[in-house]
Design a protein around this motif. Structure first.
Motif, short mmCIF file in Angstrom:
data_model
loop_
_atom_site.label_atom_id
_atom_site.label_comp_id
_atom_site.label_asym_id
_atom_site.label_seq_id
_atom_site.Cartn_x
_atom_site.Cartn_y
_atom_site.Cartn_z
N HIS A 118 0.82 -1.20 0.00
CA HIS A 118 0.00 0.00 0.00
C HIS A 118 0.87 1.26 0.00
N LEU A 119 1.92 1.24 0.81
CA LEU A 119 2.80 2.42 0.87
C LEU A 119 3.99 2.30 -0.07
N LEU A 120 4.20 1.11 -0.63
CA LEU A 120 5.31 0.86 -1.55
C LEU A 120 6.66 1.24 -0.92
N VAL A 121 6.84 0.78 0.31
CA VAL A 121 8.07 1.02 1.06
C VAL A 121 8.90 -0.26 1.07
N ASP A 122 10.18 -0.13 0.89
CA ASP A 122 11.12 -1.25 0.89
C ASP A 122 10.90 -2.12 2.12
N TRP A 123 10.77 -3.42 1.91
CA TRP A 123 10.49 -4.35 3.01
C TRP A 123 11.55 -4.30 4.10
N ARG A 124 12.76 -3.88 3.75
CA ARG A 124 13.83 -3.83 4.75
C ARG A 124 13.58 -2.78 5.82
N GLU A 125 12.79 -1.74 5.48
CA GLU A 125 12.41 -0.76 6.50
C GLU A 125 11.53 -1.42 7.57
N GLY A 126 10.61 -2.24 7.13
CA GLY A 126 9.77 -2.95 8.09
C GLY A 126 10.54 -3.98 8.88
N GLU A 127 11.44 -4.69 8.21
CA GLU A 127 12.25 -5.69 8.89
C GLU A 127 13.07 -5.06 10.00
N LYS A 128 13.63 -3.89 9.74
CA LYS A 128 14.43 -3.20 10.76
C LYS A 128 13.56 -2.77 11.95
N TRP A 129 12.34 -2.31 11.66
CA TRP A 129 11.46 -1.88 12.75
C TRP A 129 11.05 -3.06 13.62
N PHE A 130 10.72 -4.17 12.99
CA PHE A 130 10.36 -5.36 13.75
C PHE A 130 11.56 -5.87 14.55
N TRP A 131 12.74 -5.76 13.97
CA TRP A 131 13.95 -6.20 14.68
C TRP A 131 14.12 -5.44 15.99
N ASP A 132 13.78 -4.18 16.00
CA ASP A 132 13.96 -3.36 17.19
C ASP A 132 12.81 -3.51 18.18
N THR A 133 11.61 -3.79 17.70
CA THR A 133 10.43 -3.71 18.57
C THR A 133 9.85 -5.06 18.98
N LEU A 134 10.21 -6.14 18.32
CA LEU A 134 9.67 -7.45 18.67
C LEU A 134 10.50 -8.12 19.76
N VAL A 135 9.83 -8.70 20.74
CA VAL A 135 10.56 -9.49 21.74
C VAL A 135 10.98 -10.84 21.16
N ASP A 136 10.37 -11.25 20.05
CA ASP A 136 10.77 -12.50 19.39
C ASP A 136 11.52 -12.23 18.09
N ALA A 137 12.25 -11.11 18.03
CA ALA A 137 12.94 -10.72 16.79
C ALA A 137 14.04 -11.72 16.46
N ASP A 138 13.74 -12.62 15.54
CA ASP A 138 14.64 -13.68 15.14
C ASP A 138 15.13 -13.39 13.72
N TYR A 139 16.43 -13.45 13.50
CA TYR A 139 16.97 -13.07 12.20
C TYR A 139 16.38 -13.91 11.08
N GLY A 140 16.40 -15.23 11.23
CA GLY A 140 15.89 -16.09 10.17
C GLY A 140 14.41 -15.90 9.93
N SER A 141 13.61 -16.01 10.98
CA SER A 141 12.15 -15.92 10.82
C SER A 141 11.73 -14.53 10.35
N ASN A 142 12.33 -13.50 10.90
CA ASN A 142 11.96 -12.13 10.54
C ASN A 142 12.25 -11.87 9.05
N ALA A 143 13.45 -12.26 8.62
CA ALA A 143 13.83 -12.04 7.22
C ALA A 143 12.97 -12.88 6.28
N VAL A 144 12.77 -14.14 6.61
CA VAL A 144 11.97 -15.01 5.75
C VAL A 144 10.54 -14.50 5.65
N ASN A 145 9.97 -14.07 6.75
CA ASN A 145 8.58 -13.59 6.73
C ASN A 145 8.43 -12.30 5.93
#
Length: 458
Positions: free
Chosen positions: A347-374
């Protein structure tokens, strides 16, 4: 006495079904060590939410070790340097640890092994990453055949009990003070919602598991209903290794009903490690060529829209509910994660890596493999991914999965709207304090499809 044996702990903070601790306990006095290493992962150092969890998980593990006459040694610095120094101080000849598959930990394991004998054990996944292979001996890239082959090797061995005795060394080396690591937020303290939601540590993991056992048979239906909270909420406990996947498997596998869907989610964790073993930079580099130069939007307007997405101010109630739940609790319901991620990317056409970085900082289950794959699955850029042209409609998703109660909990300014309106408030019924939509759904969809056509053409 025998020379002490170091146990190098990372995301394996438990005593039960912990092969490295069990083997070290059989060999002699044990030195359990956690190294806060922000240097080895560099820009992949843990985010704020994960650091909050880590503080409490380490405190919990230390208390459990002290009950057995042991304790947790805390040191800070580059893992290879800290462990080499500790081995020299204590006369330890062996270091035991569990395998980790993030690229920085694999590099660290090689570096540690140059100084001291490093004995690596398996125990964080249903099967060792790289061991589930095709008939030709290669590694799977697609989840479905990977899971089919993995299932043939299951169930995993029954979980082992915690050691009855963990012998202490004649003297303990210096340990850092956990509070001095400043893992907890103070100015401001934004972790109130996390404290209300979670109990980090092995005991908290077991409580979550026991609560989920009663619901496991209805997992297929309930996992998609955010208002019901039908997921297990075990992901952060699994990520920090406070409970083993084998223990979870053997606890729920016979629940009947649709528990097989949940077991497949455990398999997805293994699949994610299989992917990063093949593509170590999966969190930063798209796997599909059309996304190398994809026309993502950028600039001041986009930055403002990213901030609105982060704050739960997009004007789409289900997206905003999810983003506010994330900020408050460090976690987001799985169905809503997909909706919120799709909204940012398509919808916003924003690079997925921006979202991945935000989830990496804010998720208590921020897992490199799962976060990137998802995230790469959502963007369509992964080796096994949803097609980019499949664009989730957040308004219809909200209604389909009966998210009215969920929205009322996390977007209270819409709480007075009836179920028929709360998913898609009209300009008349929308409260003044609730923002207008950042973008119209149809307009956003057409823009995303045009971007995809351009990417393919280029």
């Amino acid at each position: 006495m025998n020379s002490p044996v170091i146990v190098w702990l990372r995301r394996d903070l438990r005593l039960s079904d912990q092969p490295a601790i069990a083997e070290a306990a059989r060999k002699g006095p044990v030195l359990p060590v956690y190294v806060l290493d922000d240097e080895t992962p560099r820009h992949r150092a843990m985010g704020g939410a994960s650091r909050w969890w880590l503080h409490h998980s380490l405190a919990s593990l230390d208390a459990a070790l002290r009950e057995k006459g042991s304790q947790l040694i805390l040191r800070r610095g580059r893992s290879e340097d800290v462990l080499a120094q500790l081995a020299e101080e204590t006369g330890a000849r062996e270091i035991h640890a569990l395998h980790h598959y993030e690229p920085w930990w694999r590099n660290a394991e090689k570096a540690v092994a140059k100084h001291t004998q490093l004995c690596l054990h398996h125990g964080n996944y249903l099967a060792p990453a790289g061991s589930v292979t095709t008939g030709a001996g290669g590694l799977y890239k697609i989840y479905t055949p990977f899971w089919r082959t993995l299932r043939e090797r299951l169930p995993p061995p029954p979980p082992a009990r915690r050691p009855q005795v963990i012998a202490a060394p004649p003297s303990w080396p210096r340990s850092d003070n956990l509070k001095e690591w400043a893992l907890l937020p103070t100015k401001p303290d934004w972790a109130g919602g996390m404290r209300d939601t979670w109990e980090p540590g092995e005991a908290g993991a077991k409580k979550r598991l026991h609560a989920f056992i009663e619901e496991a048979s209805a997992y297929e239906r309930q996992r998609n209903l955010p208002a019901v909270e039908g997921t297990s909420m075990l992901s952060p406990h699994l990520h920090f290794g406070e409970i083993s996947p084998a223990q979870i498997w053997h606890s729920v596998a016979d629940a009947g009903g649709t528990v097989g869907t949940f077991l497949g989610e455990l398999g997805w964790r293994d699949y994610a490690q299989n992917v990063i073993l093949q593509y170590p930079d999966y969190g930063a580099k798209p796997a599909r060529e059309p996304f190398d130069d994809f026309p993502w939007r950028s600039g001041g307007e986009v930055s403002a829209q990213i901030a609105a997405w982060q704050q739960g101010r997009t004007g789409y109630p289900i997206v905003d509910a999810g983003m506010r739940q994330l900020w408050h609790t460090g976690w987001m319901h799985n169905r809503v994660r997909m909706i919120a991620a799709s909204f940012l990317v398509k919808h916003l056409l924003v690079d997925w890596r921006e979202g991945e970085k935000w989830f990496w900082d804010t998720l208590v289950d921020a897992d490199y493999g799962s976060n990137a794959v998802n995230w790469q699955w959502t963007a369509g850029s992964g080796v096994d991914a949803n097609m980019f042209v499949r664009i989730m409609a957040p308004l219809s998703q909200s209604e389909k999965f009966d998210c009215a109660g969920y929205i009322r909990e996390w977007v209270p300014e819409l709480g007075g709207l009836p179920d028929g309106e709360i998913h898609d408030p009209s300009p008349i019924s929308r409260p003044k304090e609730y923002p207008d939509r950042l973008v119209d759904h149809r307009t956003a969809r057409e823009r995303a499809l045009a971007a995809w056509q351009k990417a393919k053409a280029d």
